[in-house]
Design a protein around this motif. Structure first.
Motif, mmCIF file in Angstrom:
data_model
loop_
_atom_site.group_PDB
_atom_site.id
_atom_site.type_symbol
_atom_site.label_atom_id
_atom_site.label_comp_id
_atom_site.label_asym_id
_atom_site.label_seq_id
_atom_site.Cartn_x
_atom_site.Cartn_y
_atom_site.Cartn_z
ATOM 1 N N SER A 160 17.397 -7.561 1.199
ATOM 2 C CA SER A 160 18.678 -7.120 1.753
ATOM 3 C C SER A 160 18.755 -5.618 2.003
ATOM 4 C CB SER A 160 19.816 -7.530 0.812
ATOM 5 O OG SER A 160 19.730 -6.825 -0.414
ATOM 6 N N ARG A 161 17.731 -4.869 1.577
ATOM 7 C CA ARG A 161 17.787 -3.415 1.752
ATOM 8 C C ARG A 161 16.381 -2.841 1.835
ATOM 9 N NH1 ARG A 161 18.983 -4.522 -3.617
ATOM 10 N NH2 ARG A 161 17.309 -3.836 -5.008
ATOM 11 N N THR A 162 16.296 -1.612 2.303
ATOM 12 C CA THR A 162 15.001 -0.939 2.400
ATOM 13 C C THR A 162 14.625 -0.346 1.046
ATOM 14 O OG1 THR A 162 15.951 1.223 2.948
ATOM 15 C CG2 THR A 162 15.533 -0.312 4.786
ATOM 16 N N LEU A 163 13.370 0.048 0.921
ATOM 17 C CA LEU A 163 12.915 0.695 -0.309
ATOM 18 C C LEU A 163 13.676 1.993 -0.545
ATOM 19 C CD1 LEU A 163 10.891 0.773 -2.668
ATOM 20 C CD2 LEU A 163 9.372 2.080 -1.188
ATOM 21 N N LEU A 164 13.936 2.731 0.519
ATOM 22 C CA LEU A 164 14.671 3.996 0.376
ATOM 23 C C LEU A 164 16.080 3.747 -0.150
ATOM 24 C CD1 LEU A 164 13.566 5.856 3.645
ATOM 25 C CD2 LEU A 164 12.618 6.069 1.340
ATOM 26 N N LEU A 166 5.821 8.090 3.591
ATOM 27 C CA LEU A 166 6.829 7.422 2.769
ATOM 28 C C LEU A 166 7.217 8.296 1.579
ATOM 29 C CD1 LEU A 166 8.514 4.937 2.021
ATOM 30 C CD2 LEU A 166 6.497 4.018 0.827
ATOM 31 N N ALA A 167 6.239 8.945 0.982
ATOM 32 C CA ALA A 167 6.508 9.787 -0.188
ATOM 33 C C ALA A 167 7.453 10.932 0.162
ATOM 34 C CB ALA A 167 5.198 10.326 -0.744
ATOM 35 N N ARG A 168 7.286 11.517 1.329
ATOM 36 C CA ARG A 168 8.187 12.607 1.749
ATOM 37 C C ARG A 168 9.625 12.096 1.869
ATOM 38 N NH1 ARG A 168 3.851 14.940 5.441
ATOM 39 N NH2 ARG A 168 3.169 16.826 4.323
ATOM 40 N N LYS A 169 9.790 10.909 2.420
ATOM 41 C CA LYS A 169 11.134 10.343 2.585
ATOM 42 C C LYS A 169 11.764 10.038 1.228
ATOM 43 C CE LYS A 169 10.027 8.310 7.085
ATOM 44 N NZ LYS A 169 9.748 7.051 7.834
ATOM 45 N N VAL A 170 10.962 9.485 0.316
ATOM 46 C CA VAL A 170 11.473 9.203 -1.026
ATOM 47 C C VAL A 170 11.794 10.499 -1.753
ATOM 48 C CG1 VAL A 170 10.910 8.211 -3.281
ATOM 49 C CG2 VAL A 170 10.271 6.991 -1.195
ATOM 50 N N HIS A 171 10.931 11.489 -1.585
ATOM 51 C CA HIS A 171 11.133 12.771 -2.264
ATOM 52 C C HIS A 171 12.423 13.444 -1.807
ATOM 53 C CE1 HIS A 171 9.038 16.616 -3.970
ATOM 54 N NE2 HIS A 171 9.790 16.005 -4.868
ATOM 55 N N ALA A 172 12.753 13.292 -0.536
ATOM 56 C CA ALA A 172 14.000 13.873 -0.030
ATOM 57 C C ALA A 172 15.208 13.294 -0.776
ATOM 58 C CB ALA A 172 14.132 13.603 1.465
ATOM 59 N N ILE A 173 15.126 12.010 -1.101
ATOM 60 C CA ILE A 173 16.221 11.362 -1.844
ATOM 61 C C ILE A 173 16.240 11.824 -3.291
ATOM 62 C CG2 ILE A 173 17.095 9.146 -2.688
ATOM 63 C CD1 ILE A 173 15.874 7.884 -0.151
ATOM 64 N N THR A 174 15.090 11.822 -3.959
ATOM 65 C CA THR A 174 15.063 12.187 -5.381
ATOM 66 C C THR A 174 15.458 13.651 -5.587
ATOM 67 O OG1 THR A 174 12.684 12.689 -5.289
ATOM 68 C CG2 THR A 174 13.321 10.449 -5.920
ATOM 69 N N LYS A 175 15.047 14.539 -4.661
ATOM 70 C CA LYS A 175 15.429 15.953 -4.780
ATOM 71 C C LYS A 175 16.932 16.133 -4.623
ATOM 72 C CE LYS A 175 12.395 17.647 -1.818
ATOM 73 N NZ LYS A 175 11.615 18.638 -1.030
ATOM 74 N N LYS A 176 17.525 15.297 -3.784
ATOM 75 C CA LYS A 176 18.974 15.355 -3.564
ATOM 76 C C LYS A 176 19.735 15.171 -4.872
ATOM 77 C CE LYS A 176 22.533 12.669 -1.095
ATOM 78 N NZ LYS A 176 22.728 11.532 -0.159
ATOM 79 N N TYR A 177 19.180 14.370 -5.761
ATOM 80 C CA TYR A 177 19.843 14.080 -7.038
ATOM 81 C C TYR A 177 19.152 14.751 -8.226
ATOM 82 C CZ TYR A 177 22.221 10.524 -4.268
ATOM 83 O OH TYR A 177 22.978 9.874 -3.304
ATOM 84 N N ASN A 178 18.205 15.628 -7.940
ATOM 85 C CA ASN A 178 17.475 16.364 -8.985
ATOM 86 C C ASN A 178 16.772 15.426 -9.959
ATOM 87 O OD1 ASN A 178 16.599 18.810 -10.120
ATOM 88 N ND2 ASN A 178 18.231 18.763 -11.666
#
Length: 517
Positions: A22-26, A55-67
């Motif tokens: 139902s959703r993407t990995l991101l 893919l790692a860059r896209k995931v990293h953008a999310i994780t950095k957003k939330y520290n």
């Protein structure tokens, strides 16, 4: 840049192949962080390097957003390419030493471990944390063996208590077993797991945020209980004197409520245990089918698991009954009949203690000795012949039951000439009873049923339930043996059931011979 400070409490390990459709990995990663995930590992075993980096860059953008730190699984090249906070390697991947050389001193480095030796090597090689597993069977791996909480605890106890190396557990961790794993893996050296690593329980969940919230809550609850266990916190526990004064009311309440107890029991004594439960005032259901265990968990108030007559179907039912009882916080009484007599009984006992939280363990000296050895408790040992203990018993039985209770965070009731009960904090010796109880089949099994009936109406103090359950049958044994129509074990058996039914609340107080230790 200095090494990040990491909260390991809820560690998400991704797997695109198991991600909910139902959703993407991101989306899964972001939702899980919103639900409480504190650390993310991107694991993509089959992606080519370029696609992995993208893919790692896209995931990293999310994780950095939330520290939230991002670690890369088994690919130092990808970790360096995106400047991830660190990496995780397995035993068959690049060595921990080489990975540290490539990453430098300011990146987080973790390594998978499955033995005390591997854990010690990881510590020596400069890992920041170890992933301990596999704890339970899982969709992502097919291990030759699982550790269970007992195996995890063995690894924790191999580590220095004061070393900063962090520990997380992985493999089949779900919201219904997290608390138990944290509590039961807590080491005698004071080590408590720093976190849980979860794959399917989050990425495969329909709502990753809700799943993460539940897992994080269960970890915190387990960690708090484990901390109290390590510190020997007596908060909220009634004194022994208060417990003894409560015994008459416990019997009255049991007879008023007549709680239903699910027995997965020894078929040799099934009729006796059912009759004893009824005579006491409870209500038994003897149901050895795994198929109906979940349904029964909705209506029963406690569960007895008795391995006296082992069959594959009985064992399957025990696992299901115990698992569903845990989910609904219904007390589980485990009677490891003849646990030390055969390899099958030892292994079944080990599996039950690993597969579920047992609230009360009831056994004779030989059975408790076997349990102690299986959980790595350093106590005296007692040999067995069939279901019977050999020798004169423990030199210090009170210390044994206290040690086992402390290690398993449960109540231990050990029967014998003198019975001992402990929750690790409070320990008593019960000197009531009669020798005829040991000369009829099933008297010990009846004690387990009695304890389970009391546990059903004493959910907040299983120590009191165990004391009441043993005392009630011991008093009945004394009264039965004193009857003029009792001439030996045969006539005693019938009189015993009568006297269980005739027992009064007042006798529970006035005739008790119980000493606090």
């Amino acid at each position: 840049m200095s090494k990040p400070v990491v909260d390991y409490s809820l560690y998400l390990v991704t797997d695109s192949g198991l991600n909910h459709p139902s959703r993407t990995l991101l989306q899964s990663v972001e939702d899980s962080i919103l639900g409480g995930v504190t650390l993310v590992q991107l694991r993509e075993k089959d992606l080519p390097t370029d696609a992995f980096i993208d893919l790692a860059r896209k995931v990293h953008a999310i994780t950095k957003k939330y520290n939230v730190p991002l670690l890369i699984n088994d690919n130092i090249e990808v970790a360096l390419a995106i400047d991830a906070e660190g990496a995780h390697v397995g035993q068959d991947d690049i060595s921990c030493v080489k990975a540290r050389q490539l990453l430098g001193p300011n990146k987080i480095l973790g390594i998978s471990t499955g033995t005390p030796e591997e854990a010690k090597k990881a510590l020596a090689d400069g890992a920041d944390y170890i992933g301990i597993g596999t704890c339970f069977m899982t969709q992502t791996k097919s291990p030759k063996r699982t550790l269970g909480p007992i195996g995890v605890r063995t690894i924790l106890e191999a580590l220095p208590a004061d070393h900063p190396l962090k520990t997380v557990v992985i493999g089949g961790i779900k919201d219904d077993n997290t608390r138990r794993v944290i509590i039961h893996s807590a080491g005698a050296n004071g080590r408590i797991l720093d976190g849980i690593a979860v794959v399917t329980g989050i990425v495969g969940a329909k709502d990753a945020k809700v799943a993460s919230e539940k897992l994080h809550s269960e970890f915190k609850a387990g960690f708090d209980i484990a901390t109290k266990k390590i510190k020997g916190d007596m908060t909220g526990r009634a004194t022994v004197d208060s417990v003894l004064k409560s015994l008459p009311q416990l019997l009255t309440t049991l007879r008023e409520k007549s709680p239903l107890t699910h027995h997965v029991s020894n078929y040799v004594v099934m009729n006796d245990t059912a009759n004893a439960t009824l005579a006491l005032g409870g209500s038994p259901i003897m149901a050895p089918s795994a198929v109906e265990a979940e349904d029964l968990s909705n209506v029963v108030s406690s569960v007895v698991l008795n391995i006296g007559t082992l069959t594959e179907s009985f064992v399957d039912c025990m696992y299901e009954a115990g698992k569903h009882a845990n989910r609904q916080s219904k007390p589980v009484v485990f009677d490891p009949v003849g646990a030390g007599a055969t390899t099958l009984r030892r292994e079944t006992t080990r599996k039950i203690l690993n597969a579920m939280h047992v609230d009360i363990i009831k056994g004779n000296a030989g059975e408790i000795s076997t349990v102690a050895s299986l959980i790595g408790c350093d106590t005296e040992s007692i040999a067995m012949r069939g279901v019977d203990s050999l020798g004169n018993g423990f030199v210090n039985p009170a210390a044994v039951v206290q040690a086992v209770a402390t290690r398993e965070n449960c109540v231990v009731a050990m029967t014998g000439t003198i019975d001992y009960v402990s929750d690790g904090y409070r320990t008593v010796a019960i000197e009531n009873g009669h020798a005829y109880q040991g000369r009829i089949t099933g008297s010990g099994c009846m004690v387990a049923s009695s304890i389970a009936s009391f546990a059903a109406i004493s959910p907040n103090d299983h120590f009191a339930a165990a004391v009441a359950g043993i005392l009630a049958l011991n008093l009945a044994g004394e009264h039965a043996a004193a009857r003029s129509d009792v001439h030996g074990p045969g006539t005693f058996r019938a009189a015993f059931i009568d006297e269980i039914a005739n027992l009064t609340p007042e006798q529970m107080l006035s005739e008790a011979k119980i000493k606090a230790i």
